[in-house]
Design an enzyme around this catalytic site. Structure first.
Site, PDB file in Angstrom:
ATOM      1  N   HIS A  34     -57.165   0.202  17.192  1.00 20.10           N
ATOM      2  CA  HIS A  34     -56.237  -0.483  17.818  1.00 20.10           C
ATOM      3  C   HIS A  34     -55.033  -0.664  17.020  1.00 20.10           C
ATOM      4  CE1 HIS A  34     -58.012  -4.105  15.653  1.00 20.10           C
ATOM      5  NE2 HIS A  34     -59.038  -4.264  16.575  1.00 20.10           N
ATOM      6  N   HIS A  88     -70.508 -10.735  17.202  1.00 19.25           N
ATOM      7  CA  HIS A  88     -69.379 -10.714  17.467  1.00 19.25           C
ATOM      8  C   HIS A  88     -69.290  -9.562  19.085  1.00 19.25           C
ATOM      9  CE1 HIS A  88     -65.159 -10.046  17.189  1.00 19.25           C
ATOM     10  NE2 HIS A  88     -65.098  -9.128  16.374  1.00 19.25           N
ATOM     11  N   GLU A  90     -66.548  -8.329  20.263  1.00 20.39           N
ATOM     12  CA  GLU A  90     -65.592  -6.977  19.850  1.00 20.39           C
ATOM     13  C   GLU A  90     -66.281  -5.740  20.515  1.00 20.39           C
ATOM     14  OE1 GLU A  90     -62.705  -6.857  17.047  1.00 20.39           O
ATOM     15  OE2 GLU A  90     -61.474  -5.414  18.403  1.00 20.39           O
ATOM     16  N   ASP A  92     -66.452  -2.754  19.566  1.00 17.08           N
ATOM     17  CA  ASP A  92     -67.021  -1.884  18.413  1.00 17.08           C
ATOM     18  C   ASP A  92     -68.320  -2.355  17.942  1.00 17.08           C
ATOM     19  OD1 ASP A  92     -65.312  -4.006  17.460  1.00 17.08           O
ATOM     20  OD2 ASP A  92     -65.097  -3.244  15.479  1.00 17.08           O
ATOM     21  N   HIS A 154     -63.645 -12.684  13.395  1.00 18.66           N
ATOM     22  CA  HIS A 154     -62.417 -12.281  13.548  1.00 18.66           C
ATOM     23  C   HIS A 154     -61.839 -12.724  14.803  1.00 18.66           C
ATOM     24  CE1 HIS A 154     -60.435  -8.250  15.301  1.00 18.66           C
ATOM     25  NE2 HIS A 154     -59.713  -8.908  14.881  1.00 18.66           N
ATOM     26  N   ASP A 173     -67.430  -8.484  10.812  1.00 11.09           N
ATOM     27  CA  ASP A 173     -66.193  -8.029  10.298  1.00 11.09           C
ATOM     28  C   ASP A 173     -65.859  -8.567   8.782  1.00 11.09           C
ATOM     29  OD1 ASP A 173     -65.423  -6.673  12.328  1.00 11.09           O
ATOM     30  OD2 ASP A 173     -64.566  -8.085  13.532  1.00 11.09           O
ATOM     31  N   TYR A 201     -58.236  -3.034   5.100  1.00 10.34           N
ATOM     32  CA  TYR A 201     -58.630  -3.553   6.426  1.00 10.34           C
ATOM     33  C   TYR A 201     -58.407  -5.336   6.492  1.00 10.34           C
ATOM     34  CZ  TYR A 201     -62.834  -5.099   9.093  1.00 10.34           C
ATOM     35  OH  TYR A 201     -63.829  -5.632  10.110  1.00 10.34           O
ATOM     36  N   HIS A 232     -68.723  -2.844   9.230  1.00  9.44           N
ATOM     37  CA  HIS A 232     -67.765  -1.565   9.017  1.00  9.44           C
ATOM     38  C   HIS A 232     -68.130  -1.171   7.393  1.00  9.44           C
ATOM     39  CE1 HIS A 232     -66.053  -1.939  12.992  1.00  9.44           C
ATOM     40  NE2 HIS A 232     -65.705  -3.133  12.821  1.00  9.44           N
TER      41      HIS A 232
HETATM   42 FE1  FEO Z   1     -63.345  -7.574  15.353  1.00  9.55          FE
HETATM   43 FE2  FEO Z   1     -65.293  -4.919  14.062  1.00  9.55          FE
HETATM   44  O1  FEO Z   1     -64.716  -6.172  15.643  1.00  9.55           O
END
Ligand code: FEO
Length: 400
Positions: A34, A88, A90, A92, A154, A173, A201, A232
């Site tokens: 993104h 979370h 999101e 991903d 996040h 995250d 990051y 991640h």
């Molecule tokens: Fe806020 Fe890795 O997603």
């Protein structure tokens, strides 16, 4: 619960602790997350905890569903999944939840209250989800999962999962890095590279969320943590102090005496001013980094602004306003709101200015302390004007 071992292939799976497996996916080739340029790819980390009950913490981006399932199936049948924890919403991390629930038919989905809403928006109102208000803890047998909301680390729905028996924090995250690797742990990879990726990051994803992150760090102070497994990148098992201390420094806006000069140029005039300012900064023994926006990406620049004291913005005036690359960069930086910075404008114009006014307004809106400058020159800077830019560089250097 039935455990499936396939010709001992289970030993290929990485265990964080006895019975806790990494079952995520490696996205070697993603280069734009993104808008964040991810030159080293990323991973989507999911963790499987096998106890009397079986829990999966987070999933992976939808297109990586087969890779995650392949790993899980080496350990357990999908019908034996008891819980899927969504830390979370999101995509991903949640992107595979719907597909997984269609085959993991006995699994109960758990999320924060805002997570429940978010998952319904993404995947349909019919998605059944228990909230952590209803189940703040889950006993798996020998282990417990404790859920801790960390809103805005996040998204508003974000939470982390803590396993007290292992002193393991599944941090989603937080503490992550976009870093694809065949290795899973911090002591198996180059420390400099991994800290650089953690910094990039933080700067590009959550820098503006320093308040909520600071609160989350304070809340973690009372918790014994021996391992941090983010969603991640690599898992922190040896260098926990290093990443936690770095986060504290970033949250506080601690900076080095360093100046970042970000500019673009149309016919070379603004670049002449950038170089003259840099000459003045260097002459005072202060470190400076120059970025011409048409040759640079915002991701790297923001990462270096994170711990620099000052950022200077240079732009020619085009159509009575900012040069497009500079406007785009300022918009990106305004969203991420680097803390405790000094800033100033320099540039050039033809028959009417405009870039200075717009750039200074954007710097103020970013929360940057504006240093008054008089470095907007008509057409091409004269030698005298370049000397003025050198002097301004010296002034900035003394301020940082
Ligand atoms: Fe806020 Fe890795 O997603």
């Amino acid at each position: 619960m039935k455990i499936v071992y396939v010709n001992q292939r289970v030993i290929d799976l990485v265990q964080l602790k006895e019975g806790i497996y990494w079952v995520g996916a490696i996205d070697w080739n993603i280069r734009n997350f993104h808008g964040y340029i991810t030159n080293r790819g990323t991973t989507y980390n999911a963790y499987l905890i096998v106890d009397e009950k079986v829990a999966l913490i987070d999933t992976v981006k939808s297109s990586f569903f087969p890779e995650m399932v392949q790993r899980i199936k080496k350990i357990v049948d999908l019908v034996n999944l008891d819980y899927i924890i969504s830390n979370h919403t999101e995509p991903d991390h949640s992107g595979s939840i719907k597909k997984l629930l269609s085959v993991a038919r006995n699994a109960e989905l758990i999320a924060s209250e805002r997570g429940q809403n978010g998952l319904a928006w993404y995947y349909g109102e019919d998605l059944e989800c228990t909230t952590i208000k209803e189940k703040p803890n889950i006993n798996l047998g020998n282990r417990n999962l404790q859920f801790v909301p960390v809103p805005m680390v996040h998204w508003p729905d974000s939470m982390v999962t803590y396993i007290p028996e292992d002193q393991l924090l599944l941090s989603n995250d937080a503490f992550g890095q976009h870093f694809a690797s065949s290795k899973r742990f911090d002591d198996e990879v180059d420390q400099t590279v991994i800290m650089q990726e953690a910094k990039t990051y933080y700067a590009n994803i959550v820098m503006h969320l320093w308040g909520p992150i600071g609160s989350a760090l304070k809340a973690l102070e009372g918790i014994e943590i021996k391992m941090i497994a983010p969603s991640h990148g690599i898992i922190w098992r040896r260098k926990l102090d290093m990443i936690i201390e770095a986060y504290k420094k970033w949250v506080e806006g601690v900076s080095d005496p360093r100046v970042i000069v970000v500019y673009d140029t149309m016919w070379g005039s603004t670049e002449m001013v950038a170089n003259a300012i840099a000459e003045g900064i260097i002459s005072e023994g202060v470190e400076v980094q120059l970025y011409k926006l048409s040759n640079s990406d915002n991701t790297e620049i923001i990462s270096n602004i994170l711990d620099a004291r000052a950022v200077l913005i240079g732009s020619p005036t085009l159509n009575n306003g900012l040069f497009p690359t500079v406007a785009s960069f300022l918009m990106y930086m305004k969203g991420l709101k680097p803390r405790k910075k000094l800033g100033a404008f320099f540039g050039s114009y033809g028959w009417g200015g405009g870039a200075k006014r717009e750039a200074e307004a954007e710097l103020k809106a970013t929360g940057i302390e504006l240093i008054e400058s008089d470095l907007d020159f008509n057409f091409k800077p004269s030698q005298k004007e370049l000397e003025k830019a050198v002097e301004f560089g010296k002034t900035i250097a003394r301020k940082v």
